[in-house]
Design an enzyme around this catalytic site. Structure first.
Site, PDB file in Angstrom:
ATOM      1  N   HIS A 149       9.145 -10.067  11.850  1.00  0.00           N
ATOM      2  CA  HIS A 149       8.121  -9.020  11.936  1.00  0.00           C
ATOM      3  C   HIS A 149       7.951  -8.567  13.387  1.00  0.00           C
ATOM      4  CE1 HIS A 149       5.815  -8.631   8.016  1.00  0.00           C
ATOM      5  NE2 HIS A 149       6.778  -9.491   7.720  1.00  0.00           N
ATOM      6  N   GLY A 171       0.371  -4.347  -2.523  1.00  0.00           N
ATOM      7  CA  GLY A 171       1.607  -4.426  -3.296  1.00  0.00           C
ATOM      8  C   GLY A 171       2.009  -5.884  -3.424  1.00  0.00           C
ATOM      9  N   GLY A 212       7.534  -3.972   0.724  1.00  0.00           N
ATOM     10  CA  GLY A 212       7.620  -2.971   1.783  1.00  0.00           C
ATOM     11  C   GLY A 212       6.272  -2.590   2.356  1.00  0.00           C
ATOM     12  N   ARG A 237      10.436  -6.044  14.894  1.00  0.00           N
ATOM     13  CA  ARG A 237      10.264  -4.639  14.497  1.00  0.00           C
ATOM     14  C   ARG A 237       9.200  -3.929  15.325  1.00  0.00           C
ATOM     15  NH1 ARG A 237       9.586  -6.060   8.411  1.00  0.00           N
ATOM     16  NH2 ARG A 237       7.423  -5.610   8.881  1.00  0.00           N
ATOM     17  N   GLU A 261      -3.324 -12.503  17.795  1.00  0.00           N
ATOM     18  CA  GLU A 261      -3.253 -13.497  16.715  1.00  0.00           C
ATOM     19  C   GLU A 261      -4.674 -13.884  16.351  1.00  0.00           C
ATOM     20  OE1 GLU A 261      -0.609 -16.690  17.683  1.00  0.00           O
ATOM     21  OE2 GLU A 261       1.034 -15.312  18.146  1.00  0.00           O
ATOM     22  N   ALA A 269      -2.462 -10.062  13.788  1.00  0.00           N
ATOM     23  CA  ALA A 269      -1.748 -10.975  12.894  1.00  0.00           C
ATOM     24  C   ALA A 269      -2.678 -12.083  12.428  1.00  0.00           C
ATOM     25  CB  ALA A 269      -0.552 -11.568  13.619  1.00  0.00           C
TER      26      ALA A 269
END
Length: 167
Positions: A50, A8, A13, A53, A61, A34
């Site tokens: 981020h 997207g 989102g 959440r 990482e 990540a």
């Protein structure tokens, strides 16, 4: 095992959708891979939002070596890779052969045991960039997204927080 690609535009989102999907798999906790690196204060703040959440997630990482990270985390919770377009940018910036890396990813994914959810940006819906570097990145991202979508079991396009099933 499930391979899901979520794509997207910016701020659509995608990440929230991918996080919800990762939490829905029975083996817990989910693993967040990540690819972003904090090179400035704005990116540090974005990463912090981020992270806030994802309480209880295992975090890794991995700006470059994605395939080894997927193998190392296989057999546990669902993995969420956020995001492939940053990974691609990191590869290009490091002078690595992104096509070989994407091919290696596509080859590795079908052999994984634990679910993996990839987040990627759709960068081809806008105007043609005015410089060669940006056009090269846009083209590489489009190719990468097609390759990963081909090996994915499911593909969703997220707009305004709403997922649309593509595959």
């Amino acid at each position: 095992m499930a391979v899901i690609l979520i794509t997207g535009g910016a701020r659509s989102g995608k990440s929230a959708r991918a996080e919800a999907l990762a939490r829905s798999f029975p083996a817990q906790p989910p693993i967040y891979i990540a690819t972003a690196e904090a090179h400035d204060a704005e990116m540090e703040a974005r990463i912090a939002r981020h992270r806030a959440r994802r309480i209880g997630w295992i975090e890794r990482e991995v700006p470059l070596d994605l395939v080894p990270a997927l193998h190392a985390t296989d057999g546990g919770g669902a993995r969420l890779v956020d995001c492939l377009t940053l990974w691609l940018s990191n590869l290009m910036h490091a002078g690595r052969n992104w096509e070989d890396e994407v091919d290696a990813l596509a080859t590795a994914v079908p052999g994984l045991k634990s679910p993996v959810i990839f987040v990627t940006n759709e960068v081809g819906l806008s105007i043609v960039p005015d410089n060669a570097l940006a056009r090269s990145f846009r083209d590489a991202a489009g190719i990468m997204n097609q390759v990963v979508a081909d090996v994915a079991d499911k593909v969703e396009f997220v707009v305004a927080g709403l997922p649309m099933k593509l595959k």
